[in-house]
Design a protein around this motif. Structure first.
Motif, short mmCIF file in Angstrom:
data_model
loop_
_atom_site.label_atom_id
_atom_site.label_comp_id
_atom_site.label_asym_id
_atom_site.label_seq_id
_atom_site.Cartn_x
_atom_site.Cartn_y
_atom_site.Cartn_z
N MET A 174 0.84 -1.20 0.00
CA MET A 174 0.00 0.00 0.00
C MET A 174 0.88 1.25 0.00
O MET A 174 1.91 1.30 0.63
N LYS A 175 0.44 2.24 -0.73
CA LYS A 175 1.12 3.53 -0.74
C LYS A 175 0.15 4.59 -0.25
O LYS A 175 -0.97 4.67 -0.72
N GLU A 220 7.57 3.88 1.24
CA GLU A 220 7.26 2.88 2.28
C GLU A 220 7.63 3.42 3.66
O GLU A 220 6.87 3.26 4.62
N GLU A 274 3.84 -3.48 5.82
CA GLU A 274 4.62 -2.38 5.24
C GLU A 274 6.11 -2.54 5.55
O GLU A 274 6.96 -2.22 4.74
N HIS A 331 7.53 -4.87 3.16
CA HIS A 331 7.79 -4.20 1.88
C HIS A 331 9.11 -3.44 1.94
O HIS A 331 9.90 -3.44 1.00
FE LIG Z 1 3.67 -1.04 1.05
#
Ligand SMILES: [Fe+2]
Length: 70
Positions: free
Chosen positions: A1-2, A23, A56, A59
């Motif tokens: 997700m951003k 991130e 996150e 990521h």
């Molecule tokens: Fe992410």
């Protein structure tokens, strides 16, 4: 997700660096949200946010690996 636009570059390494920065910004924002949830007694929300921040952080680790930063 951003949580924000990650940006764009023709250069793959620059692209990865921009993704990493996005991130890290996202993680910072989730940390703040978790603190706010905790201090308002919203513990279920805090738990849900902790699940997200864990993803996150994965990521972030993947991007660091891709950039040879770990
Ligand atoms: Fe992410």
């Amino acid at each position: 997700m951003k949580s924000k636009e990650a940006g764009y570059s023709e250069d793959p390494k620059t692209m990865l660096e921009m993704d990493l920065k996005a991130e890290q910004e996202t993680i910072k924002n989730y940390r703040e949200r978790i603190r706010q949830a905790e201090s308002s007694g919203e513990f279920a929300l805090s738990e849900a946010l902790r699940d997200i921040i864990r993803q996150e952080q994965d990521h972030e680790i993947d991007l660091k690996d891709a950039l040879g930063l770990r």
